[in-house]
Write a protein that holds these residues in place. Structure first.
Motif, PDB file in Angstrom:
ATOM      1  N   HIS A 164      26.814  26.093  13.391  1.00  0.00           N
ATOM      2  CA  HIS A 164      27.075  26.451  14.819  1.00  0.00           C
ATOM      3  C   HIS A 164      26.592  28.040  14.925  1.00  0.00           C
ATOM      4  O   HIS A 164      25.982  27.987  16.007  1.00  0.00           O
ATOM      5  N   ALA A 165      26.502  28.603  14.167  1.00  0.00           N
ATOM      6  CA  ALA A 165      25.990  30.069  14.149  1.00  0.00           C
ATOM      7  C   ALA A 165      24.470  30.135  14.458  1.00  0.00           C
ATOM      8  O   ALA A 165      23.836  30.638  14.977  1.00  0.00           O
ATOM      9  N   PHE A 166      23.684  29.252  13.488  1.00  0.00           N
ATOM     10  CA  PHE A 166      22.510  29.034  13.764  1.00  0.00           C
ATOM     11  C   PHE A 166      21.990  28.595  14.941  1.00  0.00           C
ATOM     12  O   PHE A 166      21.130  29.101  15.432  1.00  0.00           O
ATOM     13  N   ALA A 192      15.044  31.117  16.234  1.00  0.00           N
ATOM     14  CA  ALA A 192      13.652  31.451  17.001  1.00  0.00           C
ATOM     15  C   ALA A 192      12.443  31.383  16.031  1.00  0.00           C
ATOM     16  O   ALA A 192      11.294  30.873  16.622  1.00  0.00           O
ATOM     17  N   ASP A 193      12.721  31.809  14.938  1.00  0.00           N
ATOM     18  CA  ASP A 193      11.663  31.553  13.632  1.00  0.00           C
ATOM     19  C   ASP A 193      11.209  30.135  13.851  1.00  0.00           C
ATOM     20  O   ASP A 193      10.124  29.665  13.957  1.00  0.00           O
ATOM     21  N   VAL A 194      12.232  29.281  13.550  1.00  0.00           N
ATOM     22  CA  VAL A 194      11.772  27.818  13.424  1.00  0.00           C
ATOM     23  C   VAL A 194      11.001  27.055  14.906  1.00  0.00           C
ATOM     24  O   VAL A 194       9.902  26.530  14.630  1.00  0.00           O
ATOM     25  N   LEU A 195      11.653  27.681  15.891  1.00  0.00           N
ATOM     26  CA  LEU A 195      10.888  27.123  17.253  1.00  0.00           C
ATOM     27  C   LEU A 195       9.506  27.788  17.222  1.00  0.00           C
ATOM     28  O   LEU A 195       8.840  27.234  18.066  1.00  0.00           O
ATOM     29  N   ASP A 196       9.337  28.672  16.736  1.00  0.00           N
ATOM     30  CA  ASP A 196       8.006  29.511  16.612  1.00  0.00           C
ATOM     31  C   ASP A 196       6.572  28.745  15.577  1.00  0.00           C
ATOM     32  O   ASP A 196       5.621  29.245  15.597  1.00  0.00           O
ATOM     33  N   ALA A 206      25.088  27.480  21.857  1.00  0.00           N
ATOM     34  CA  ALA A 206      24.589  26.363  20.593  1.00  0.00           C
ATOM     35  C   ALA A 206      24.005  25.170  21.337  1.00  0.00           C
ATOM     36  O   ALA A 206      23.044  24.582  20.969  1.00  0.00           O
ATOM     37  N   GLN A 207      24.297  24.762  22.616  1.00  0.00           N
ATOM     38  CA  GLN A 207      23.820  23.558  23.132  1.00  0.00           C
ATOM     39  C   GLN A 207      22.673  24.123  23.647  1.00  0.00           C
ATOM     40  O   GLN A 207      21.360  23.273  23.568  1.00  0.00           O
ATOM     41  N   SER A 208      22.098  25.596  23.986  1.00  0.00           N
ATOM     42  CA  SER A 208      20.900  25.664  24.556  1.00  0.00           C
ATOM     43  C   SER A 208      20.075  25.641  23.450  1.00  0.00           C
ATOM     44  O   SER A 208      18.850  25.320  23.490  1.00  0.00           O
ATOM     45  N   GLY A 209      20.575  26.056  22.265  1.00  0.00           N
ATOM     46  CA  GLY A 209      19.587  26.276  20.735  1.00  0.00           C
ATOM     47  C   GLY A 209      19.287  24.738  20.545  1.00  0.00           C
ATOM     48  O   GLY A 209      18.139  24.454  20.016  1.00  0.00           O
ATOM     49  N   ARG A 215      15.320  20.380  20.548  1.00  0.00           N
ATOM     50  CA  ARG A 215      14.700  19.119  21.025  1.00  0.00           C
ATOM     51  C   ARG A 215      13.579  19.105  21.904  1.00  0.00           C
ATOM     52  O   ARG A 215      12.441  18.247  21.475  1.00  0.00           O
ATOM     53  N   VAL A 216      13.255  20.142  22.762  1.00  0.00           N
ATOM     54  CA  VAL A 216      12.138  20.377  23.456  1.00  0.00           C
ATOM     55  C   VAL A 216      10.873  20.698  22.412  1.00  0.00           C
ATOM     56  O   VAL A 216       9.779  20.088  22.502  1.00  0.00           O
TER      57      VAL A 216
END
Length: 168
Positions: free
Chosen positions: A22-24, A38-42, A88-91, A96-97
């Protein structure tokens, strides 16, 4: 002393999570390897393909990962907290995107058998359970379109797992 009209009362909001996943997903903590969401999304596409321990954090499930032992397992209280938390939903939806962009931009998974087929099943199941059927269905439709455009190389067993992840 009373507050003037233009003074805003400050409220001390303390953010608390129901657990590490959840925190992640809410961008408040790091995963087990010290990365933020953010690191993973990058990650570039090559790194998304190469690394195997991020997907369990971005798309958690209630059962342990067979591919990455020691990965976090989602409990019901944490799942409910993720469902109710807009951060958390936004993350989750940002992950997903990013993964859809990965599948659009890469073609190596468009073969009869590939480890990404397991990832797609995980993504669909996690989205269904945490973000709702519509979010999972959108991802499923996108993946099926990519498979069809490539001549439908994905094996029927993987396709059935994906269907069940969205339909069951």
């Amino acid at each position: 002393m009373t507050k003037g009209r233009n003074e805003v009362a400050k409220k001390d909001w303390t953010w608390t999570s129901a657990g590490p996943i959840h925190a992640f997903l809410a961008c408040q903590e790091q995963d087990g390897s010290g990365r933020t969401l953010a690191d993973v999304l990058d990650f570039d596409n090559a790194r998304l393909e190469r690394e195997h321990d991020f997907i369990q954090w971005c798309f958690p499930l209630r059962e342990p990962s067979r591919a990455v032992p020691g990965s976090p397992v989602l409990g019901e209280a944490e799942a409910e907290a993720i469902r109710r938390d807009s951060l958390a939903q936004s993350g989750l939806l940002a992950a997903r995107v990013r993964m859809m962009r990965f599948y659009v931009q890469t073609k190596g998974w468009l073969t009869a058998f590939d480890h990404n087929h397991l990832r797609i099943t995980r993504i669909l199941t996690s989205l269904r359970d945490l973000a709702g059927l519509e979010a999972a269905q959108d991802f499923y439709d996108g993946i099926l379109s990519l498979n069809e455009a490539a001549g439908s190389p994905v094996n029927p067993e993987s396709l059935e797992y994906w269907r069940k992840a969205v339909k069951d």
